[in-house]
Each structure stands twice: as C-alpha cells, then as structure tokens.
Design a protein around this motif. Structure first.
Motif: not given
Lengths: 453, 426
Positions: A62, A91-92, A118, A121-122, A124-126, A128-129
């Motif tokens: 993570r 894509h991290s 950018s 956003n990265l 944020q994606k992490e 959300e997981k």
C-alpha cells in the motif's frame, strides 16, 4: 486498519522498499516461536496494514512512489518484483524526467503545485483500496531537494485533504558532514513546515545508523543499502503487530493511532526517536542468548544517556534523585546530560514476553515533572518473535535526545543566513526571508520547549 | 338458588402474597437482594443497608457502568447514588443525611426504591436497557446518551497549581482518541457492510435477508451459541418475574405504606426550591453548595436584567422624542413587521414539530427492497435528521466561539500591559 505509505525522493523510495521487504519477510518467517494459529493471525494483521491483495494472490504494497527522476523508482519496482513474493502497484508511481538539484524551494514551489493533482490522485486511489484508513506514513529525507521540499508540500496537502487522518513523517537526518552545502537551509525549512502540518516526526540520524553498521554489524564498506536495512529493521520492530491489551491475544487494530495517542498529543512536542536492541549481524545471532532483564537494562541506559546503540553506553549517567530537578536546565553544550523523556513506548517481541519486567521504565525520575509514568509510559507485547531474534525490544521515545542535533543545524543555518549566503536560490522560487525567519522562530521555540522539561 | 357465599380469604394466602411479590421484584431487578433483606430493611436493620445501596447503584447507573461497578467501593457508590437521586428531585432529606459508609438507613433506601418504582415503569426500562440484541444495531438519535447520568468519575485530587503542559497533553490525547474512535467506527461500518453482503440469502427471515455479526458468530462458534442461549434464558426469567411483579404489586404498595408510617416525620415540607441544607453536610454538600451559588447568581442576573431593560427603555424613549404623525406611522410599520416575524417563527417551529424525529436503536438491514418494512426507516432519512441536528449544533458552536472571541477582545482591552500571542495561522 491500513496505513498508506508515501515514498518521496531517492531516499524515501530506497528506504520504503527495505521497509516493506522487512515487514513481509518477517511476517512470513517460518516458526516465529509461536503456534501456527498465532502465526496466521500475525500474518493477516501485518498484511491488512501494509499490503493489499491482487487477483493472482501476490500482495501489493500500500504505497505511492514519488520522485522527480525515473532511475530510483524503476530500480525499486524491479527489486520488489524480482523477489516474486510481493510487489508495488504498477500504477502507483509518479516520476518526471528532470531532478530538482537539491533545491528545496523548487521542490516546494514548483514541482509541488505543478504535480499536485497527479500525486494526490494516486494517493486517493490507494486510500480507496483500504477498508479503513489508519493514517499516512511519509518517508523522506530532510536535506535533499526533491524529498524535502516536495515532501513538505505533499504533507501539507494531506493535512488539507485528509484532515482527520493521522500523519507520521519518517525523516532522515543528514550526516553532520554532509555534502550538500545548503542542507541546513533545507533541513530547517522542512522541519518547520512539517511541524505545522504533521502529527509526528519519527527521526533517524544517518550518523547514528552508520555507527550501528560499523560497530554492531561489523560491515566494512557501508553502503546506503546497509543503512536502509538497519532502518527497516528498526521500523519493522515498531510497526509489526502487537497485542491490543495486557492479557489479550488479539492484535491491535490501529497501531499508528495508539502510538500517537501515547507519544505526541502535545502540539509542541512531536519529535520521536527509535532505539532497538539487540541489533547485530545475522551470523552472530546464532551464538547469542539474551535475557529480558539484560535487554531492558541496556535499553533504559541507552535512553537516559542518549546512546543510539548498545555498545559504548555511558553507565555513569544516572537519573536525578527524586524531588530534585535535573542539574540545572539542560544546556546544549554539556556532554553527558541526563536525557529527560516526556513519554516512552516499549515494544517487546519474543519468548516469555509476559515475564519481562518493565518496572525500571516507570521510574518518575526518567520523566518530566508534569507527566506521571502512568500517563507517560506504555508497553506493547507479542509472543511472536521478530525475524530471527528470539527476544527483541524496541523503544520509541519523545525525549530531549534530538535537541542537540537540532540546535546544531539551526545554528549552522543561522550563520549562513546571517551572511545571506545562497538565499537567491530560494527567493528565486518564492521562499522569502520571512519564511526563513518564521522557520527559525518555530524551531527555536521547539528547542526551548524541550530544554525546559 | 342462593347467592354464592363469599369465600373467606385464606389467611395463609395473604401471608404468602407479600413475600412472593417482593421475590418477583427481586428476580426482575438487576443485582437485587433477597426478600428477607427487604423485610429487615423495614426495621432498619444494619445488614440491609449495603445491599440496598448496591441495588440502587445498579438501578440508576447506565449499562456501561455494570462491568466497571466492581471497581467502585461502597462509599463511592453511596455518594454517587445520593447525587443522582438529588438531581432527579428526590424529596426526602433523610437520605442525603445518611452516612457515606453505607452502614445505615435500610428504611430510607426502601422508600427511595419505592419512589423510583412509582415514578415510571422501572423494571421494564431496565429490561429494555439490558435486552439481548441479535441484530447489528445503531442508535439514530442521541437521546439515550444525553438522558442517562454519567458513570461515577474517578476522584481527582487537585493539589494546588497544575502545569498547563499537562492540561495540553490531556486535551491533545482526548482529541486523538476522538479521531481514533471515528476511524474505528468507520472501520466497523466497512466490515459490517462486508458481512451483510457476504451473508446475503442466509437468513431464514426473508424480510431481513442477511445475517448479523451475532448470528454469524453463532454459526461459526458453538460455544458462543451456548452463551447466547444462556443470556436469552436469563432475560426470559427476568421478563416472567416482571409480569408476576405487575400482577402482585398492590400488596407491595400496601406494605410500603406501613413502612412510611414507621418513619419519623420530615422536619419541614419541601417548598418550590428544595431547601438547601448547610454546606458541608457530607459529600452531598458539594452539589448542594453549587445549587446555592447558582440560585444567588440567578437572582443577581434577574436584577441586572431588570435594570438594563429599564435603562434601555428610558434611553430609547429619550432618543425617539416626539409624538408626531411620522413617528406614529413608523411605529405602526415596526409593529407589523415584528408581528410578521413572530408569525413566521411560529409557523417554522410548528412545521418542525410535525416531523417525527427518529429515535432509539435500530437494527441495520442491507436491502434492495423498494419499501422499508412496516416499522422500518431508511438510512437516508435518519442521516438527514442527524445532519439537521449537526447544522444546529454547528451554529451553536459558532455562536459560542464568537462570544469567546468577544470576551478575549474585552480582556485584551482590560490589561494594556499584557502581550497576547495568538496561535500561528495555518
């Protein structure tokens, strides 16, 4: 609960890799001196905190990797993938083609705003997981260009966007005789900005870890890889799972939250140091046995004499007699001064851990007058051994031990500032003299607060 | 065909009725002593008092204090019971004057218990509190939390000056704990969501559709199932006892009359404001002292208000001056405007009153049904109600913060020699 790690710059990415590797290898260590069921619970807990699962079953760290040049990130990604056991998300990462030339102001004022969307956003994606977010762990150096300036910017943005999540910055303190001429400027700017937007600053000094490598690990040619591995070992011994309560066998769910609650509730005192015992090369490990009494005695003396390793401890330093204040106020010039703590957290791992007696750490003489040991001291335990160490103890402390290094850096930076040396590199990108003065003020206040314990 | 002759009441029946009534009461209340203790209490026997103090403690304390109650000494329990009864308006002063060591006063305690029983459905309320819940429940309002008296706080000795850094430490710790609590609750919600969606279709009750955590644990762990069964059986027994109590309570009240008769008369009847005994009369002197101070403050405030209003009115009349036609027209317009405002407020309040605010704990059910069950409530409605409440509280917070700022500004003016250093701006 999960922790999202942000690895910044060359330093952050190299250390981050070693940390995840150490955590993973420890959690999959065969044996561990406990039952299979316990081992599985430990593994599951570690996994939930630091790794997420991908379809083919390989755990994904993570983490978000950020650097202004490609080289280090590609190396990090391939090292992880090569192990076959865990990896980073494809894509991290975020990287650019150019560096920032150790220019803090460029990192903070140019790279930061330009790439803010950018990077966030990265992250944020992490986030959300995760089922639930415990907080952020941000690894960066204090004195370099990318890591430090960009790190300060990113941390500020995390504060704005995730105001309820906890943030711990892991900071690498540069060598005293470092090569970057403006490293002291970078350091004070980083520290002052982080003090305002982060919840805790966990510091590792390059000089101290270097000595550990030389004296304890007997490494002849010390590379950054060796240093990072020692660092990772120390961090792993802090963040791996521990029981949630005395007498419980359930693992703690929110280590970051619990750690912060115990060590950094006061907004003026955020500097934390880590000590670990025993620390040695794996070859010597097979020939050594330890007792809890011995380990804890050494650890305590390391704390009060401000030693960073178990060799060369000054046993002459003693706590002041109860009732009397420590000999005068602390002066940064005194060599052997008793290191007063505000709060301490001892973490014990291994065999017979419940028989370990931590009474010596509850001595009120170790602590400042306004906080009693019942509030100031905590101990976490698990039977499960850490890596190959049958018994190991770590100490995270909020104490005066960083005052001297901090004072030195502030002093050197001030001398440079007084002669206006190299300031144009900063003012060129929007960091004015005012910002420097603010930083000096804040850090002087921190030094004074710690000295007046 | 004669009239059926009335049967003489069997004296043995009458003799049994009272102990049976008290036994039923004792079986339904938590931690209640045996009927024999009740009998001894009427005659003020010393052994009855501690048991009855403990009973009152359990009856008055919220559920959370149950497990912690073992750590409170009898003395602490006594003091707390006195303060809670006082805050609920218990009229008899003799109770307050009982010794803190809990060694006397069985008869007074019986009267206190009877007073609590008479005020409302006490056994039923206690049963609702300790009701075994099978579903995953969540409260949709704060009424329960606000209404119950807090558990007894540990005694903190204030030894003169306190280092402000210690206070800052404690405040920071409290804030971090709140944040950790919120994170923990979010985690719980995420995990509940997972369990509910994974067990879809497993529940025998179609309207629920999925299992709760308790039900899932029941299936996974038979030992847990046994413990749950025990708890249900205990609750059932208490419910039966409560029914029996309702059946027989008349006998108990007749007996309580005799208990009251044996008590000495109170020194003076309670007046509109409870007469406050001398300060320092036992530990209850502390809240009582505060009440007295409050009373004085209230009177002083009323006086101040009256003077301020008079001064304002006089000043206004002086400023307004004459009685010309313009002035009269202006005044009329003002009256109309004020009446309109009042009417609008009234209307808004009545609108709000009409909507039933959701209350109490509810079982969480994840469903794709269009319509909630007969007694159901959509989560969106509940969250709307909570958001409205949140907005209210935020407005209050802003107002209070504004008042604080004004107060600080006033203080700055008062002491010119003082330098105020505000916290660093973000």
């Amino acid at each position: 609960m999960s922790i999202v790690t942000v690895q910044l710059g060359q330093c952050g990415n190299q250390i981050g890799f070693e940390v995840f590797d150490a955590l993973f290898n420890d959690s999959h260590c065969p044996g561990g001196l406990c039952s299979k069921r316990e081992n599985e619970a430990y593994q599951a807990s570690c996994k939930e905190r630091f790794f997420s699962e991908e379809e083919n079953g390989v755990p994904v760290a993570r983490a978000v990797l950020v650097d202004m040049e490609r080289k280090v990130i590609s190396q990090t990604l391939s090292k992880a993938a090569r192990s076959g056991r865990w990896k980073y998300g494809q894509h991290s990462c975020f990287c650019q083609k150019q560096g920032s030339g150790n220019n803090w102001a460029y990192g903070y004022s140019v790279h930061g705003p330009r790439h803010k969307e950018s990077i966030m956003n990265l992250i944020q994606k992490e986030v959300e997981k995760c089922d639930s977010l415990s907080g952020f762990f941000i690894i960066m150096s204090m004195a370099g260009g990318t890591g430090s300036g960009l790190g300060a910017f990113v941390t500020q943005n995390l504060q704005d966007q995730y105001s309820s999540a906890l943030k711990m910055n892991h900071i690498i303190w540069p060598y005293g005789t470092g090569e970057v001429i403006v490293q002291n400027y970078n350091s004070i700017l980083t520290l002052s900005h982080l003090y305002r937007s982060s919840d805790a600053l966990l510091v590792h000094e390059n000089d101290a870890v270097h000595k550990i490598c030389a004296k304890l690990m007997n490494i002849k040619q010390i590379s950054f890889c060796d240093i990072n591995q020692v660092l990772a070992h120390q961090l792993g011994s802090v963040f791996q799972p521990t029981y949630s309560r005395e007498g419980s066998f359930h693992y703690r769910r929110n280590p970051l939250g619990d750690l912060m609650e115990n060590l950094v509730p006061h907004p003026e005192f955020k500097m934390l140091g880590v000590r670990n015992i025993p620390q040695m090369s794996e070859n010597s490990l097979a020939y050594s046995t330890f007792t809890w009494a011995g380990l804890l005695k050494h650890l305590r003396q390391m704390l009060i004499s401000n030693a960073k390793m178990e060799e060369g401890i000054d046993w002459q330093v003693r706590p002041p007699l109860s009732g009397l204040p420590p000999l005068g106020k602390m002066s940064v010039n005194k060599e052997t001064h008793f290191n007063t703590s505000i709060a301490n957290l001892v973490i014990l791992r291994g065999k017979d851990v419940h028989s370990a007696d931590v009474g010596a750490f509850k001595d009120p003489a170790l602590y400042t007058s306004w906080l009693e040991p019942v509030h100031a001291f905590n101990v976490w335990k698990t039977q499960r051994a850490f890596r190959k160490y049958e018994k190991s103890a770590a100490l995270v402390s909020n104490s005066q031990s960083l005052v001297k290094p901090l004072d030195m850096i502030v002093g050197k930076a001030w001398n440079m500032f007084a002669s206006r040396a190299y300031l144009h590199q900063y003012t060129k990108f929007g960091i004015e003299e005012e910002d420097f003065l603010d930083s000096f003020t804040l850090l002087e206040q921190v030094i004074a607060s710690y000295c007046n314990l | 065909m004669g009239r059926r002759r009335r049967r003489q009441p069997d004296p043995a029946d009458a003799a049994r009725a009272l102990p049976e009534a008290i036994a039923a009461l004792s079986r339904t209340l938590p931690a209640a002593p045996s009927p024999e203790i009740f009998r001894r209490a009427k005659f003020d026997r010393p052994e009855a008092a501690p048991a009855l103090w403990r009973l009152l403690f359990h009856v008055l304390s919220p559920l959370s204090a149950d497990s912690a109650s073992v750590s409170f000494t009898l003395e602490a329990q006594v003091r707390w019971v006195k303060s809670v009864l006082h805050s609920q308006g218990y009229p008899r002063l003799a109770l307050v004057q009982l010794q803190d060591d809990g060694s006397q006063g069985g008869r007074e305690l019986l009267l206190a218990l009877a007073w609590l029983l008479a005020r409302g459905p006490l056994p039923e309320r206690l049963l609702t509190q300790s009701h075994v819940r099978l579903g995953d429940e969540m409260p949709v309002c704060e009424c329960e939390a606000l209404a119950s008296p807090g558990p007894p706080a540990p005694r903190v000795e204030a030894e003169g000056s306190v280092d402000i850094r210690h206070l800052q430490w404690l405040m920071g710790k409290l804030q971090l704990r709140w944040r950790n609590l919120m994170a923990g609750q979010q985690e719980q919600c995420a995990l509940l969501g997972k369990i509910h969606s994974y067990t879809r279709g497993c529940h025998s009750d179609r309207s629920l559709g999925h299992l709760s955590v308790t039900e899932t644990e029941l299936l996974r762990d038979p030992e847990g199932g046994r413990q749950l069964l025990q708890r249900l059986e205990t609750e059932n027994a208490r419910l039966e006892a409560a029914l029996e109590w309702r059946h027989r309570e008349l006998v108990f009240w007749r007996w309580m009359d005799t208990v009251l008769d044996t008590c000495p008369l109170e020194a003076s009847p309670p007046t509109f404001l409870p007469r406050i005994p001398e300060p320092g009369a036992g530990a209850a002197g502390l809240p009582v002292r505060e009440l007295q101070a409050l009373q004085e403050e209230l009177q002083a405030l009323q006086e101040e208000l009256r003077k301020a209003v008079e001064a304002r009115r006089a000043a206004w009349q002086a400023a307004v001056g004459g009685h010309g036609p313009e002035w009269r027209a202006a005044r009329r317009a003002l009256q109309v405007a004020v009446a309109q405002d009042l009417a609008a407020l009234q209307w808004a309040w009545e609108q709000g009153k009409g909507q039933a605010r959701p209350h109490g704990p509810r079982r969480l059910v994840r469903t794709e049904a269009r319509v909630p069950g007969r007694l159901g409530l959509w989560a969106t409605e509940a969250t709307e109600a909570l958001r409205a409440r949140e907005a209210c509280l935020e407005a209050m917070l802003h107002q209070l913060q504004g008042q604080c700022r004004q107060e600080l500004a006033r203080l700055v003016g008062v002491r010119p020699g003082l330098i105020w250093v505000p916290p660093p701006a973000r």
